[in-house]
Design an enzyme around this catalytic site. Structure first.
Site, PDB file in Angstrom:
ATOM      1  N   ASP A  11       0.874  -1.180   0.000  1.00 55.97           N
ATOM      2  CA  ASP A  11       0.000   0.000   0.000  1.00 55.97           C
ATOM      3  C   ASP A  11       0.903   1.219   0.000  1.00 55.97           C
ATOM      4  OD1 ASP A  11      -2.330  -1.423   0.063  1.00 55.97           O
ATOM      5  OD2 ASP A  11      -2.671  -1.213   2.209  1.00 55.97           O
ATOM      6  N   ASP A 130     -13.699  -3.700  -1.648  1.00 55.25           N
ATOM      7  CA  ASP A 130     -13.494  -3.437  -0.223  1.00 55.25           C
ATOM      8  C   ASP A 130     -14.850  -3.618   0.445  1.00 55.25           C
ATOM      9  OD1 ASP A 130     -10.838  -2.810  -0.674  1.00 55.25           O
ATOM     10  OD2 ASP A 130     -11.236  -0.672  -0.945  1.00 55.25           O
TER      11      ASP A 130
END
Length: 256
Positions: A11, A130
């Site tokens: 990330d 998500d």
């Protein structure tokens, strides 16, 4: 049988690898090119590189970093974050990414999935979901976008089926409830979606032990497991995970 994959996740925010819990409280975990190299040499099967601030800050993914990372690693590599057009997909693939991951943009315009698959091939198009458990309705997960900040109201299982129908080659499924907690993947969510679609599902969010990773494959029926905190913090190595899974008779590519 197709080998199950272990995929470190990088990330990235402002050019650095970061890690948080439940999508917040980000801390620095290193340089993406260095970490990508390290995991490539350590026996990872693939890498995922997500520019987590790109969509929110309305800027395109850092193509230069993708280029540098792709020059340094020898394994397939997925890039996501702020990709909202065919030109954006093309730019990243040309910079060296093997696949691109769409998230907010696919929810906004699902035709981007089919257009991308038609132009570049399904194998290049990953769609990230998500998902967060709905507190009021059992066995329902809501789809979030914009880095986990916005609830779309979409049902995660129905959205996964649509993604499959639109021609995506893979689903990257993150449990927002599990993200960074190291309490285990959301096995129920992963299994529900893996059973509904006939494309690979990457389990993400919550790996904290060897058994969690095994459960993602055996109980969750995922094709791959995404790993972040566990590796970045040095709790386990790719080698240790692979040796354990091979002993458990799972089809894993051994480290040469």
């Amino acid at each position: 049988m197709v080998a199950l994959r272990l995929i470190p996740c990088l990330d990235v925010s402002n050019g650095r690898v970061v890690k948080g819990v439940n999508f917040v409280g980000l801390r620095d975990a290193g340089d993406p090119v260095e970490l990508g190299c390290r995991y490539s040499k350590a026996g990872a099967d693939e890498l995922v590189f997500l520019d987590i601030t790109a969509t929110h800050e309305k800027r395109s993914t850092l193509v230069d970093m993708v280029r540098r990372t792709s020059e340094a690693v020898t394994i397939p590599f997925t890039v996501g974050g702020g990709i909202s057009s065919l030109n954006g997909i093309n730019e990243l693939l040309r910079a060296g990414a093997d696949k691109v991951s769409l998230n907010s943009s696919a929810v906004k315009d699902p035709s981007l999935i089919s257009q991308g698959a038609n132009r570049f091939g399904s194998q290049c198009i990953v769609v990230a979901i998500d998902a967060k458990k709905n507190k009021h309705i059992p066995n329902k997960w809501d789809v979030y976008v914009s880095g986990g900040r916005k609830n779309t109201g979409l049902d995660a299982i129905e959205w996964a089926e649509k993604i499959f129908e639109m021609g995506a080659g893979e689903i990257l499924l993150t449990s927002m409830d599990g993200d960074g907690t190291q309490n285990g993947y959301d096995i129920e969510l992963t299994r529900c979606i893996s059973e509904k679609v006939s494309i690979p599902v990457i389990a993400s969010g919550g790996a904290g032990s060897l058994s969690h990773i095994k459960d993602a494959f055996t109980l969750g029926k995922s094709s791959a497991a995404l790993l972040a905190s566990l590796l970045h913090d040095g709790q386990l190595t790719i080698r240790e995970i692979k040796e354990y899974l091979i002993k458990e008779n799972l089809p894993i590519r051994p480290i040469e």
